[in-house]
Scaffold this motif. Structure first.
Motif, short mmCIF file in Angstrom:
data_model
loop_
_atom_site.label_atom_id
_atom_site.label_comp_id
_atom_site.label_asym_id
_atom_site.label_seq_id
_atom_site.Cartn_x
_atom_site.Cartn_y
_atom_site.Cartn_z
N ALA A 18 0.84 -1.20 0.00
CA ALA A 18 0.00 0.00 0.00
C ALA A 18 0.88 1.25 0.00
CB ALA A 18 -0.90 0.00 1.23
N PRO A 19 0.40 2.33 -0.59
CA PRO A 19 1.19 3.56 -0.57
C PRO A 19 1.36 4.06 0.86
CG PRO A 19 -0.99 3.97 -1.51
CD PRO A 19 -0.87 2.49 -1.27
N ARG A 20 2.50 4.65 1.11
CA ARG A 20 2.80 5.13 2.46
C ARG A 20 2.04 6.42 2.73
NH1 ARG A 20 8.94 4.17 4.22
NH2 ARG A 20 8.83 1.93 4.17
N LYS A 21 1.46 6.47 3.92
CA LYS A 21 0.70 7.65 4.32
C LYS A 21 1.64 8.76 4.80
CE LYS A 21 -3.08 8.97 7.38
NZ LYS A 21 -4.03 8.52 8.39
N PHE A 22 2.78 8.37 5.36
CA PHE A 22 3.73 9.33 5.91
C PHE A 22 5.05 9.24 5.15
CE2 PHE A 22 0.92 8.08 9.41
CZ PHE A 22 0.40 9.32 9.76
N THR A 23 5.65 10.40 4.92
CA THR A 23 6.94 10.42 4.23
C THR A 23 8.03 9.93 5.17
OG1 THR A 23 7.43 12.68 4.95
CG2 THR A 23 6.21 12.43 2.87
N THR A 34 1.35 3.32 15.94
CA THR A 34 2.18 3.40 14.75
C THR A 34 3.54 4.00 15.10
OG1 THR A 34 0.28 3.62 13.28
CG2 THR A 34 2.38 4.42 12.44
N ARG A 51 8.52 10.36 9.32
CA ARG A 51 8.84 9.25 10.21
C ARG A 51 10.09 9.57 11.03
NH1 ARG A 51 7.39 3.61 8.25
NH2 ARG A 51 5.62 3.94 6.92
N ILE A 75 -0.26 11.12 14.00
CA ILE A 75 0.16 9.72 13.90
C ILE A 75 -0.39 8.99 15.11
CG2 ILE A 75 2.15 8.17 13.83
CD1 ILE A 75 3.80 10.60 12.84
N THR A 76 -0.96 7.82 14.91
CA THR A 76 -1.47 7.07 16.06
C THR A 76 -0.28 6.64 16.93
OG1 THR A 76 -1.42 4.93 14.95
CG2 THR A 76 -3.46 6.19 14.77
#
Length: 108
Positions: free
Chosen positions: A3-8, A48, A12, A44-45
């Motif tokens: 899946a495409p990453r939600k965060f760069t 995660t 991170r 960000i949760t």
């Protein structure tokens, strides 16, 4: 395909750095508490963020576990192993087919 990453990657790294800094500024602060404090600030949760931080600790040799590099190598080797098994099965089937055809040719 993943899946495409939600965060760069930059986000991170920033989040992990913020957790590390918070724990340095407040020595008694647990990873869990730091993630609960910082995660919502960045959208960000905490779970995660905690996972990213724990993996960073493993990658940096601060905690035991499988590093990201080792994990990627294991995945690559498993894919390669599966591909080789499929190729072997194809070769076994072809070998049996040609052996049977050769036997049939000799019998006639």
């Amino acid at each position: 395909m993943p899946a495409p990453r939600k965060f760069t990657d930059e986000m991170r790294e920033r989040a992990k750095r913020m957790v590390r800094e918070a724990r340095q500024q407040e020595p008694g602060l647990s990873v869990n508490a730091a993630c609960k404090r910082i995660g919502p600030q960045l959208g960000i949760t905490p779970d995660t963020l905690r996972g990213w931080f724990r993996q960073a600790q493993v990658d940096d040799g601060e905690a035991p576990g499988t590093t990201t590099t080792e994990s990627e190598e294991i995945k690559r080797l498993r894919r390669e192993n599966a591909e080789l098994r499929r190729a072997n099965e194809i070769l076994k089937t072809a070998s049996a087919f040609f052996a049977a055809a050769e036997l049939d040719r000799h019998i006639r």
